[in-house]
Design a protein around this motif. Structure first.
Motif, PDB file in Angstrom:
ATOM      1  N   LEU A  70      29.024  30.098  40.654  1.00 39.62           N
ATOM      2  CA  LEU A  70      27.931  30.955  41.105  1.00 39.62           C
ATOM      3  C   LEU A  70      26.896  30.153  41.897  1.00 39.62           C
ATOM      4  O   LEU A  70      26.397  30.607  42.930  1.00 39.62           O
ATOM      5  N   ALA A  71      26.570  28.957  41.409  1.00 39.30           N
ATOM      6  CA  ALA A  71      25.604  28.111  42.118  1.00 39.30           C
ATOM      7  C   ALA A  71      26.116  27.778  43.517  1.00 39.30           C
ATOM      8  O   ALA A  71      25.358  27.792  44.499  1.00 39.30           O
ATOM      9  N   ASP A 164      16.365  41.523  38.887  1.00 37.71           N
ATOM     10  CA  ASP A 164      17.719  42.053  38.758  1.00 37.71           C
ATOM     11  C   ASP A 164      18.427  41.191  37.722  1.00 37.71           C
ATOM     12  O   ASP A 164      18.344  39.955  37.781  1.00 37.71           O
ATOM     13  N   VAL A 165      19.114  41.821  36.788  1.00 33.06           N
ATOM     14  CA  VAL A 165      19.703  41.074  35.679  1.00 33.06           C
ATOM     15  C   VAL A 165      21.204  41.360  35.583  1.00 33.06           C
ATOM     16  O   VAL A 165      21.629  42.517  35.620  1.00 33.06           O
ATOM     17  N   ILE A 166      21.986  40.291  35.468  1.00 36.90           N
ATOM     18  CA  ILE A 166      23.417  40.388  35.209  1.00 36.90           C
ATOM     19  C   ILE A 166      23.711  39.623  33.927  1.00 36.90           C
ATOM     20  O   ILE A 166      23.279  38.473  33.762  1.00 36.90           O
ATOM     21  N   LEU A 241      33.103  36.638  39.351  1.00 37.33           N
ATOM     22  CA  LEU A 241      32.630  36.304  40.692  1.00 37.33           C
ATOM     23  C   LEU A 241      32.588  37.542  41.584  1.00 37.33           C
ATOM     24  O   LEU A 241      31.650  37.713  42.378  1.00 37.33           O
ATOM     25  N   ILE A 242      33.578  38.414  41.459  1.00 40.59           N
ATOM     26  CA  ILE A 242      33.578  39.663  42.234  1.00 40.59           C
ATOM     27  C   ILE A 242      32.390  40.530  41.835  1.00 40.59           C
ATOM     28  O   ILE A 242      31.720  41.140  42.675  1.00 40.59           O
ATOM     29  N   ARG A 248      25.224  41.207  44.632  1.00 43.97           N
ATOM     30  CA  ARG A 248      24.492  40.527  45.714  1.00 43.97           C
ATOM     31  C   ARG A 248      24.455  41.402  46.968  1.00 43.97           C
ATOM     32  O   ARG A 248      23.432  41.458  47.654  1.00 43.97           O
ATOM     33  N   ARG A 249      25.555  42.077  47.251  1.00 48.50           N
ATOM     34  CA  ARG A 249      25.580  42.951  48.430  1.00 48.50           C
ATOM     35  C   ARG A 249      24.599  44.109  48.259  1.00 48.50           C
ATOM     36  O   ARG A 249      23.959  44.524  49.221  1.00 48.50           O
TER      37      ARG A 249
END
Length: 252
Positions: A70-71, A164-166, A241-242, A248-249
């Motif tokens: 992710l980084a 925004d939180v995931i 990751l998807i 993000r989009r």
């Protein structure tokens, strides 16, 4: 980031007049768009994250692989990226930066990180919420083995500041299914409490309770507009990751 030849109709404001002065030719300046997102990667490093079933990767290693990937993606998008390692309290806080070389600092911290201490997820989330009031993207990687009500309050605190939180709920395959056979002694990796039992006699009730636990977390996260994903450490990181790229989009 680059130049290209000028063509009729191009906006004159993008002409590089210094190049024109040196070469007597018209070139257009091209730019690479940089976003203004600040991302905070939170990795649970408590003792419970050191668990691994037979032949599987430890939860802390799986979480570290995910944090590293992710980084890399974030810094490739020029997002300011922070890494926060925690257990009972914040162990290490690498402040957000957007330079590509910042990835080396994050990878070094992940490489030397060792699970230790008990989980105090709620307290840590409150601390981070107060320290990161600038709106951003908060990614929590944890097994969430703490009081559910307190966790929800901590996540709600982050949402209060418009983050925004995931949540990537990282669990070992054996924790999800209890596929052990024979008489086994289980030991809590944090409290050291022990239980000697035949897992097959508990399996049906265990799986039912686990499903209820995950269902409750998912519903609560959905009600709070928090993206929630359950990850099995026996599976590839692709799904996580998807999920991040999709979120993000939506933020763009």
């Amino acid at each position: 980031s680059d130049h290209r030849q000028y063509y009729a109709g191009d906006e004159l404001k993008f002409v590089d007049w210094k190049v024109f002065g040196r070469s007597d030719k018209l070139y257009i300046k091209q730019f690479q768009q940089e976003t203004n997102t600040t991302a905070y990667i939170l990795l649970d490093s408590s003792n419970s994250m050191s668990f691994s079933g037979a032949g599987s990767v430890r939860k802390i290693d799986y979480g570290s692989f995910l944090a590293a990937a992710l980084a890399y993606l974030m810094l490739s998008q020029s997002d300011s990226t922070a890494l926060i390692l925690f257990a009972e309290k914040v162990i290490k806080h690498i402040p957000p930066m957007s330079r590509r070389t910042h990835l080396n600092t994050i990878l070094a911290a992940l490489q030397h990180n060792k699970p230790a201490g008990q989980t105090n997820l709620a307290g840590v989330l409150h601390t981070i919420a107060e320290a990161t009031k600038r709106r951003g993207l908060v990614i929590l990687i944890s097994d969430l083995l703490d009081d559910q009500g307190d966790i929800y309050k901590g996540l709600a605190h982050l949402k209060f500041f418009k983050h925004d939180v995931i949540v990537f709920h990282t669990m070992d395959h054996q924790e999800l299914n209890l596929d052990y056979e024979g008489l086994i002694q289980f030991e809590d990796m944090e409290s050291k409490a022990k239980l000697r039992t035949f897992p097959q006699s508990l399996r049906e009730g265990y799986r039912k309770r686990v499903a209820e636990f995950f269902g409750e977390i998912e519903r609560t996260a959905g009600n709070g507009r928090i993206d929630y994903y359950l990850l099995d450490t026996s599976e590839p990181l692709d799904r996580a990751l998807i999920a991040y790229l999709a979120r993000r989009r939506r933020m763009m």
